[in-house]
Scaffold this motif. Structure first.
Motif, PDB file in Angstrom:
ATOM      1  N   LYS A 197      -1.453 -24.805 -11.536  1.00 54.74           N
ATOM      2  CA  LYS A 197      -1.336 -26.046 -10.797  1.00 54.74           C
ATOM      3  C   LYS A 197      -1.949 -26.147  -9.629  1.00 54.74           C
ATOM      4  O   LYS A 197      -1.636 -26.886  -8.807  1.00 54.74           O
ATOM      5  N   VAL A 250      -5.032 -29.844 -12.324  1.00 55.11           N
ATOM      6  CA  VAL A 250      -4.999 -28.405 -12.814  1.00 55.11           C
ATOM      7  C   VAL A 250      -6.313 -27.630 -12.499  1.00 55.11           C
ATOM      8  O   VAL A 250      -7.424 -28.081 -12.731  1.00 55.11           O
ATOM      9  N   THR A 254       0.646 -26.039 -18.124  1.00 52.61           N
ATOM     10  CA  THR A 254      -0.195 -25.230 -17.833  1.00 52.61           C
ATOM     11  C   THR A 254       0.297 -23.585 -18.262  1.00 52.61           C
ATOM     12  O   THR A 254       1.173 -23.349 -18.664  1.00 52.61           O
ATOM     13  N   TYR A 300      -4.988 -33.908 -14.721  1.00 55.53           N
ATOM     14  CA  TYR A 300      -4.194 -33.641 -15.694  1.00 55.53           C
ATOM     15  C   TYR A 300      -4.139 -34.718 -16.979  1.00 55.53           C
ATOM     16  O   TYR A 300      -3.798 -36.001 -16.361  1.00 55.53           O
ATOM     17  N   SER A 324      -1.808 -25.536  -3.120  1.00 53.76           N
ATOM     18  CA  SER A 324      -0.715 -25.452  -4.414  1.00 53.76           C
ATOM     19  C   SER A 324       0.225 -26.591  -4.348  1.00 53.76           C
ATOM     20  O   SER A 324       1.193 -26.292  -4.975  1.00 53.76           O
ATOM     21  N   GLY A 374       1.524 -31.392  -7.572  1.00 52.60           N
ATOM     22  CA  GLY A 374       1.468 -30.851  -8.773  1.00 52.60           C
ATOM     23  C   GLY A 374       1.421 -32.267  -9.907  1.00 52.60           C
ATOM     24  O   GLY A 374       1.932 -33.129  -9.410  1.00 52.60           O
ATOM     25  N   TYR A 375       1.161 -32.071 -11.291  1.00 57.85           N
ATOM     26  CA  TYR A 375       1.282 -32.906 -12.023  1.00 57.85           C
ATOM     27  C   TYR A 375       2.842 -33.000 -12.615  1.00 57.85           C
ATOM     28  O   TYR A 375       3.592 -32.216 -12.400  1.00 57.85           O
ATOM     29  N   GLU A 416      -2.936 -34.517  -8.605  1.00 58.19           N
ATOM     30  CA  GLU A 416      -2.535 -33.986  -9.910  1.00 58.19           C
ATOM     31  C   GLU A 416      -3.591 -33.208 -10.701  1.00 58.19           C
ATOM     32  O   GLU A 416      -3.644 -33.577 -12.118  1.00 58.19           O
TER      33      GLU A 416
END
Length: 510
Positions: free
Chosen positions: A424, A438, A389, A489, A79, A82-83, A436
């Motif tokens: 994410k 999802v 998201t 993403y 986790s 992330g994007y 990146e």
């Protein structure tokens, strides 16, 4: 961004990479990479012929993509990171979906736009992924995963003999075969195999319709020599015709018997299932329950009066094989012998009777029939980028691969779907440079890769907006089963690649 840009002078701002190789891969826009697939209509027709020959034999022989190693690559999601959106959110309306749908439908209607992309990889293997038709200026565009376009395993160029078959089912192409002309991907995927950019948009020629030509019956020897489109059909005949054909050496058809299928064990809830009985011993029968199901009691015990010799023979057989002779043999006070049989239920899928067939050999002349533009035939999904998201998404694909633990829940014959909200969560794969992605909770396996992630999906119109494509398969709880899938993403750079592809013309095969 992990992309290495190339200045106008041609100097490479990195070490360890050949300038010539980079310049050859990049397009005028440093984000977009494009490569020719079938460079001419003649080449495209040869590719369509390859997949259509022998009643779609090559299509039937293809297996699901196996880019992901079920044990080495299917890992737990992470986790961190992330994007990040790089521009404002945007959408491009689907074909026929310019106005919002007002109908609300609870059941899931599979979109007409989805199908399979077939190709031959660097090892010469026939493979397939999932894909969808998507909106474009010339209604000629397919959306899928980049690893379904580029052969990363052999570090080669685009896959060979690449085609899209919407609505594919067991060798049939109801709307024709669409040969890929040009593949558009992100520069980072083509050069660095960066799976944060694992998406592709492929322009396709007008479709070529299967069975568009005229079929004529020929001899077996002429059929064997023919290099073009041909077919062989099984025609049912009588037993007498079968025997006559087998005995007549002048016949050009190949005769054979196709025996009926044997009954197959199943459960009582299988459509059309029939119940049979299996003989068991008295103890097993008494322990069985009443009701409907395999192993449940089948009626009352059946007792028959037998002679001394019959009783002796049965007892002798039972000593040799008690499972085959489980009945209870008893002699009463008067010296009379009885044999009592006990039965439980066994449910079966009915078999079929023996039938006789001959083969008729056909050559198809004038096969090349124009099927028209892809979007005109099946429509096209819209396109969305920089979406947040936590929004509902519906994913479609043709899963077929086994889970890491070996279980094979899917066949790849019919499309499946998953529904939920994106998160994410990321695939922690340094080898594939994933930072990146999802994720979506979903148990689909390989074969579904390349399938569309659709936001704002309308069951009534069977249209939505492509906001991702299935890229990876993940085991989040570590039980050996895929439970999450992920997608790159879709950001502003994805839109740049899409727009370059969506404005490109392809043309006809014939």
């Amino acid at each position: 961004m992990k992309r290495i840009l190339i200045p106008a002078s041609g100097a490479v701002l990195a070490t360890g990479l050949l300038a010539a190789g980079l310049v050859g891969s990049a397009s005028a826009d440093s984000t977009v990479a494009s490569d020719q697939m079938a460079a001419s209509a003649a080449n495209a027709k040869a590719i369509a012929d390859f997949w259509a020959e022998n009643n779609g034999a090559a299509l039937k022989a293809a297996k699901e993509s196996n880019v992901w190693d079920s044990k080495a690559d299917v890992a737990k999601l992470q986790s961190k990171g992330g994007y990040s959106s790089d521009t404002k959110p945007g959408v491009t309306a689907p074909i026929g979906g310019e106005k919002k749908a007002t109908a609300k439908v609870q059941n899931v209607n599979v979109p007409k736009t989805i199908g399979k992309v077939f190709f031959v990889n660097g090892k010469g293997e026939k493979k397939w992924c999932s894909a969808t038709s998507i909106q474009s200026k010339y209604r000629n565009l397919v959306s899928t995963a980049a690893h379904c376009v580029y052969d990363t395993a052999s570090n080669a160029d685009t896959m060979s003999k690449w085609v899209f078959v919407p609505g594919y089912y067991q060798g049939k192409a109801p709307w024709g075969i669409y040969v890929g002309k040009t593949a558009y991907t992100h520069y980072d995927f083509e050069v660095y195999e960066d799976y944060d950019r694992d998406y592709a948009f492929v322009t396709v020629y007008n479709g070529v319709q299967l069975g568009g030509g005229t079929a004529r019956q020929v001899s077996k020897s002429e059929w064997d020599k023919h290099q073009g489109i041909k077919d062989a059909k099984d025609v049912e005949i009588t037993r007498a015709e079968f025997r006559a054909g087998k005995l007549d050496p002048t016949k050009t058809e190949a005769y054979w018997v196709k025996r009926g299928t044997a009954p197959e064990a199943t459960g009582p809830d299988y459509p059309g299932a029939e119940v049979g009985k299996v003989e068991v011993d008295e103890t097993t029968y008494k322990a069985a329950r009443l009701g409907k199901g395999n192993g449940f009691k089948f009626g009352e015990p059946v007792t028959e009066i037998v002679t001394d010799s019959e009783a002796a023979a049965y007892k002798a057989n039972a000593e040799k094989d008690a499972k085959k002779y489980p009945a209870k043999v008893v002699q009463d006070a008067r010296g009379n012998w009885t044999i009592t049989h006990y039965f439980v239920q066994q449910w079966y899928r009915p078999g079929s009777d023996t039938k006789y067939f001959k083969t008729v050999f056909l050559i198809v002349d004038g096969f090349a029939k124009d099927a028209g533009r892809l979007g005109d035939n099946v429509g096209g999904q819209g396109f969305a980028w920089n979406q947040p998201t936590g929004k509902p998404v519906r994913v479609f694909g043709y899963p077929a691969g086994p889970h890491p633990d070996g279980n094979k829940n899917y066949t790849g014959v019919t499309p499946k779907w998953c529904y939920g909200t994106t998160s994410k969560k990321l695939q922690g794969s340094a080898a594939k440079k994933i930072e990146e992605h999802v994720a979506l909770k979903c148990a689909m396996t390989e074969g579904a890769d390349g399938g569309p992630w659709l936001v704002k999906y309308s069951n009534a119109k069977r249209l939505g907006y492509v906001n991702g494509v299935t890229s990876t398969f993940n085991d989040q709880d570590g039980n050996g089963r895929v439970d999450y899938i992920s997608s790159p993403y879709f950001d502003g750079e994805t839109n740049t690649v899409y727009k370059a592809a969506a404005s490109a013309w392809s043309g006809k095969v014939v």
